[in-house]
Design an enzyme around this catalytic site. Sequence first.
Site, PDB file in Angstrom:
ATOM      1  N   GLU A  30      13.359   3.359  -7.296  1.00 40.92           N
ATOM      2  CA  GLU A  30      14.067   4.423  -6.556  1.00 40.92           C
ATOM      3  C   GLU A  30      13.430   5.800  -6.805  1.00 40.92           C
ATOM      4  O   GLU A  30      14.110   6.826  -6.814  1.00 40.92           O
ATOM      5  CB  GLU A  30      15.570   4.395  -6.839  1.00 40.92           C
ATOM      6  CG  GLU A  30      16.142   3.019  -6.488  1.00 40.92           C
ATOM      7  CD  GLU A  30      17.447   2.997  -5.756  1.00 40.92           C
ATOM      8  OE1 GLU A  30      17.934   4.061  -5.346  1.00 40.92           O
ATOM      9  OE2 GLU A  30      17.982   1.896  -5.576  1.00 40.92           O
ATOM     10  N   GLY A  61       0.793  -1.231   0.000  1.00 40.67           N
ATOM     11  CA  GLY A  61       0.000   0.000   0.000  1.00 40.67           C
ATOM     12  C   GLY A  61       0.824   1.279   0.000  1.00 40.67           C
ATOM     13  O   GLY A  61       0.257   2.382   0.068  1.00 40.67           O
TER      14      GLY A  61
HETATM   15  N1  CAA Z   1      17.303  13.869   2.915  1.00 40.88           N
HETATM   16  C1  CAA Z   1      17.084  13.879   4.257  1.00 40.88           C
HETATM   17  N2  CAA Z   1      15.868  14.100   4.797  1.00 40.88           N
HETATM   18  C2  CAA Z   1      14.855  14.302   3.951  1.00 40.88           C
HETATM   19  C3  CAA Z   1      14.997  14.290   2.558  1.00 40.88           C
HETATM   20  C4  CAA Z   1      16.299  14.055   2.038  1.00 40.88           C
HETATM   21  N3  CAA Z   1      16.521  14.032   0.707  1.00 40.88           N
HETATM   22  N4  CAA Z   1      13.802  14.512   1.983  1.00 40.88           N
HETATM   23  C5  CAA Z   1      12.911  14.669   2.975  1.00 40.88           C
HETATM   24  N5  CAA Z   1      13.549  14.528   4.173  1.00 40.88           N
HETATM   25  C6  CAA Z   1      12.936  14.668   5.499  1.00 40.88           C
HETATM   26  C7  CAA Z   1      12.267  16.003   5.662  1.00 40.88           C
HETATM   27  O1  CAA Z   1      13.189  16.984   6.078  1.00 40.88           O
HETATM   28  C8  CAA Z   1      11.210  15.721   6.687  1.00 40.88           C
HETATM   29  O2  CAA Z   1      11.783  15.634   7.971  1.00 40.88           O
HETATM   30  P1  CAA Z   1      11.341  16.610   9.180  1.00 40.88           P
HETATM   31  O3  CAA Z   1       9.857  16.592   9.253  1.00 40.88           O
HETATM   32  O4  CAA Z   1      12.043  16.033  10.345  1.00 40.88           O
HETATM   33  O5  CAA Z   1      11.857  17.937   8.746  1.00 40.88           O
HETATM   34  C9  CAA Z   1      10.790  14.289   6.350  1.00 40.88           C
HETATM   35  O6  CAA Z   1      11.885  13.718   5.630  1.00 40.88           O
HETATM   36  C10 CAA Z   1       9.533  14.199   5.532  1.00 40.88           C
HETATM   37  O7  CAA Z   1       9.745  14.915   4.348  1.00 40.88           O
HETATM   38  P2  CAA Z   1       8.574  15.247   3.346  1.00 40.88           P
HETATM   39  O8  CAA Z   1       7.480  15.940   4.079  1.00 40.88           O
HETATM   40  O9  CAA Z   1       9.174  15.893   2.144  1.00 40.88           O
HETATM   41  O10 CAA Z   1       8.057  13.775   2.972  1.00 40.88           O
HETATM   42  P3  CAA Z   1       6.883  13.342   2.003  1.00 40.88           P
HETATM   43  O11 CAA Z   1       6.063  12.335   2.685  1.00 40.88           O
HETATM   44  O12 CAA Z   1       6.227  14.528   1.368  1.00 40.88           O
HETATM   45  O13 CAA Z   1       7.688  12.494   0.864  1.00 40.88           O
HETATM   46  C11 CAA Z   1       8.690  12.120  -1.235  1.00 40.88           C
HETATM   47  C12 CAA Z   1       8.536  13.022   0.003  1.00 40.88           C
HETATM   48  C13 CAA Z   1       9.785  12.813  -2.019  1.00 40.88           C
HETATM   49  C14 CAA Z   1       7.443  12.003  -2.062  1.00 40.88           C
HETATM   50  C15 CAA Z   1       9.147  10.710  -0.785  1.00 40.88           C
HETATM   51  O14 CAA Z   1       8.102   9.988  -0.172  1.00 40.88           O
HETATM   52  C16 CAA Z   1       9.714   9.877  -1.895  1.00 40.88           C
HETATM   53  O15 CAA Z   1      10.876  10.029  -2.276  1.00 40.88           O
HETATM   54  N6  CAA Z   1       8.916   8.919  -2.433  1.00 40.88           N
HETATM   55  C17 CAA Z   1       9.406   7.959  -3.370  1.00 40.88           C
HETATM   56  C18 CAA Z   1       9.819   6.688  -2.678  1.00 40.88           C
HETATM   57  C19 CAA Z   1      10.840   5.932  -3.432  1.00 40.88           C
HETATM   58  O16 CAA Z   1      11.737   6.482  -4.063  1.00 40.88           O
HETATM   59  N7  CAA Z   1      10.755   4.601  -3.356  1.00 40.88           N
HETATM   60  C20 CAA Z   1      11.724   3.761  -3.948  1.00 40.88           C
HETATM   61  C21 CAA Z   1      11.700   2.442  -3.286  1.00 40.88           C
HETATM   62  S1  CAA Z   1      13.269   1.745  -3.013  1.00 40.88           S
HETATM   63  C22 CAA Z   1      13.715   1.003  -4.448  1.00 40.88           C
HETATM   64  O17 CAA Z   1      13.132   1.153  -5.462  1.00 40.88           O
HETATM   65  C23 CAA Z   1      14.964   0.240  -4.290  1.00 40.88           C
HETATM   66  C24 CAA Z   1      15.216  -0.873  -5.162  1.00 40.88           C
HETATM   67  O18 CAA Z   1      15.251  -1.978  -4.664  1.00 40.88           O
HETATM   68  C25 CAA Z   1      15.600  -0.698  -6.578  1.00 40.88           C
END
Ligand code: CAA
Length: 383
Positions: free
Chosen positions: A366, A128
């Site tokens: 990713e 989910g």
């Molecule tokens: N570095 C460090 N901290 C970060 C950050 C970063 N790049 N980006 C966000 N954060 C922190 C924020 O500062 C915040 O922390 P605080 O509240 O303490 O300040 C917290 O994380 C939440 O941030 P957001 O409110 O921006 O989070 P969000 O829920 O809006 O999500 C998103 C942002 C960019 C959409 C994120 O959910 C995302 O990247 N989604 C995609 C997920 C993904 O890439 N999945 C891949 C799966 S793994 C995979 O594919 C591996 C494989 O096996 C090949």
Amino acid sequence: MLPVAGSDERLLADAVAAYARDLAPRIPAAEEAGAIPREVIADLGRLGVLGMTIPEPDGGLGASSVAFALVLEEIAAVWPSLAVGVSVNSGIAEGTIVRLGTPEQKKRWLPRLIDGSGLASFALTEPGSGSDAAALRTTARRDGPTWVLNGRKMFVTNLRYAPVAIVLARVGEMDAHRPHAGITAFLVPTDAPGVVIGRAESKMGLLASDTSPLTLEDARVGADAVLGPQGTAFGAVAMAGLDGGRIGIAAQAVGIARGAIDRAAAYARERRQFGRPIGDFQLVRNALARAQTDISAARLLTLRAAWLKDRGRPFTTEASKAKLFASEMAQRATHVAVQTLGGYGYMREAAVERMARDARATTIYEGTSEIQRLVIARGMLSL
Ligand code: CAA
């Protein structure tokens, strides 16, 4: 020679390129079997590839992220399935252990991820929660000296080869206003009680790369399994780790595109129609030239993000730009490659057919292209 890559970095990449070229005849059978042969993983351990970015005191080569991107490009130009396995192991998994692991955690796990006995996994996605990663439902609760984990993870790369998976789980109740709060990372040995590895997914491409579900049924790990500070893993482990991982996927996409276009160019030199090599025709030249220019641009974006990472400078949006551009570019380039080879390009025996299928995943895993655009726009607008 690229301005950001010095001769040491190229040396490593050249050695890996030579190894990867020799692998080529074995790839069709391995893709058919849906597995990377164990001895190939062992070879990468011996070559130093699996620990190349780990600092020397921790047993690695201490190479730069730029060098790692060049190496991933070389592997992907020949075998994209192997490149994603290496990217996840040596990028997001080892990188997070190096960055946040205790000395004991490093001593326990890094040698096993370097020596070629396996490839580590990173388990974030759930049935989910994909793009909305903070919505994950896997839980972890403390029970005396152990942690008990319950939940389901999906699409976990390398799981079948992994001695350990970094698992993101929620400690405590979810706060609807701050869903990422409480998320904690655990180093979960894949032979821990309650860890169940499900049947490998049947995919469109990257057939030799393992993608499997992970079920945690009262899985028990020690108190020492927590990786990094408790409750902060969404940002500190998942997002920060994905920043680096996205450079790896960008490099993989550059490699796929280059591998496909090199084959197309070779074909265009040899294949004769209407009495001359098809490379003589302007339509073919135009397509190849555009693809080659795209590849160079994607490589520069990728190496720039890696270069910033190596210097400890912010690189989140640069990694997203590289991943976005390179992965979309790889769709166009593999399309051109198949088109240039025509009917031959559509046949299973042509490597470009495989590369077109393999490229497809790079705009999805990713972080999808849509998520990369979101990250880039947030960086611009501070909203
Ligand atoms: N570095 C460090 N901290 C970060 C950050 C970063 N790049 N980006 C966000 N954060 C922190 C924020 O500062 C915040 O922390 P605080 O509240 O303490 O300040 C917290 O994380 C939440 O941030 P957001 O409110 O921006 O989070 P969000 O829920 O809006 O999500 C998103 C942002 C960019 C959409 C994120 O959910 C995302 O990247 N989604 C995609 C997920 C993904 O890439 N999945 C891949 C799966 S793994 C995979 O594919 C591996 C494989 O096996 C090949």
